[in-house]
Design an enzyme around this catalytic site. Structure first.
Site, short mmCIF file in Angstrom:
data_model
loop_
_atom_site.label_atom_id
_atom_site.label_comp_id
_atom_site.label_asym_id
_atom_site.label_seq_id
_atom_site.Cartn_x
_atom_site.Cartn_y
_atom_site.Cartn_z
N HIS A 2 -16.77 -2.44 -4.78
CA HIS A 2 -17.68 -1.84 -5.68
C HIS A 2 -17.25 -1.97 -7.11
O HIS A 2 -16.08 -1.56 -7.08
CB HIS A 2 -18.10 -0.48 -5.21
N THR A 27 -2.82 -5.79 0.65
CA THR A 27 -3.40 -5.92 -0.59
C THR A 27 -3.14 -7.22 -1.28
O THR A 27 -3.82 -7.71 -2.24
CB THR A 27 -3.17 -4.80 -1.34
N LYS A 28 -2.06 -8.09 -0.53
CA LYS A 28 -1.55 -9.39 -1.10
C LYS A 28 -1.42 -10.42 0.11
O LYS A 28 -1.23 -9.95 1.05
CB LYS A 28 -0.37 -9.23 -1.62
N LYS A 30 9.45 -9.46 8.30
CA LYS A 30 10.05 -10.81 8.77
C LYS A 30 9.38 -11.96 8.43
O LYS A 30 8.27 -11.90 8.37
CB LYS A 30 10.13 -10.53 10.38
#
Length: 136
Positions: free
Chosen positions: A52, A104-105, A122
Site C-alpha cells: 500500500h 526483505t532482500k 549458509k
C-alpha cells in the site's frame, strides 16, 4: 497441491505455480508471484507482491493506491513455517528460508536465509560439496 485454509489471490497480479509445488496449510499468496518447480511451502506463510502507498500524509492510507512487485521463488526451494516474503524478492534455486523469517532482500541460489530481517547463514560450496556457514 494447495492444502486447506490457504488463499491464492491473483486480484492485483498473476500467481504462477510450477509443477510439484506444495502450498501448506494456511498460506497466503498474493500476486504477482511466480513459483518454480518442486517448491515446498510449510504452514502459515505470507508471500505478498502487494504493498500500500502511504506517502501522502493528507490522505488516509486506505484511500491511496497500491503497487506491486513480482516475487520469484525459483526451483527446488523450501520455505519454513510462518515465514514472510515481501514484494520484489527473489529466492534463488535450491534455497531454504528458515521458519519465522522475514525476507526483505533477495536470497542467492543454494543459500539458507534466517531471521528478521532474514540474512544468509549458509551457502553451498560446490568445490567442497558442503553447506558452509557465512560470516554474519
Amino acid at each position: 497441491m494447495i492444502e486447506d485454509f490457504s488463499t491464492i489471490n491473483n486480484g492485483v497480479g498473476p500467481v504462477v505455480i510450477g509443477d510439484h509445488t506444495l502450498i501448506g496449510i494456511g498460506c497466503v499468496v498474493i500476486g504477482p508471484v511466480t513459483f518454480g518447480h518442486n517448491i515446498i511451502l510449510a504452514q502459515n506463510i505470507v508471500i505478498s507482491g502487494l504493498n500500500h502507498n502511504y506517502e501522502d500524509p493528507d490522505l488516509p492510507i486506505v484511500q491511496q493506491n497500491v503497487y506491486t512487485k513480482l516475487i520469484r521463488i525459483e526451483d527446488d526451494c523450501w520455505i519454513g513455517a510462518n515465514a514472510v516474503i515481501t514484494a520484489g524478492v527473489t529466492i534463488g534455486k535450491h534455497s531454504v528460508v528458515a521458519a519465522g523469517s522475514v525476507v526483505t532482500k533477495d536470497v542467492p541460489p543454494f543459500s539458507i536465509a534466517a531471521g528478521n530481517p532474514a540474512k544468509i547463514i549458509k551457502q553451498y560450496n560446490a568445490e567442497t560439496k558442503s553447506w558452509e556457514r557465512t560470516k554474519l
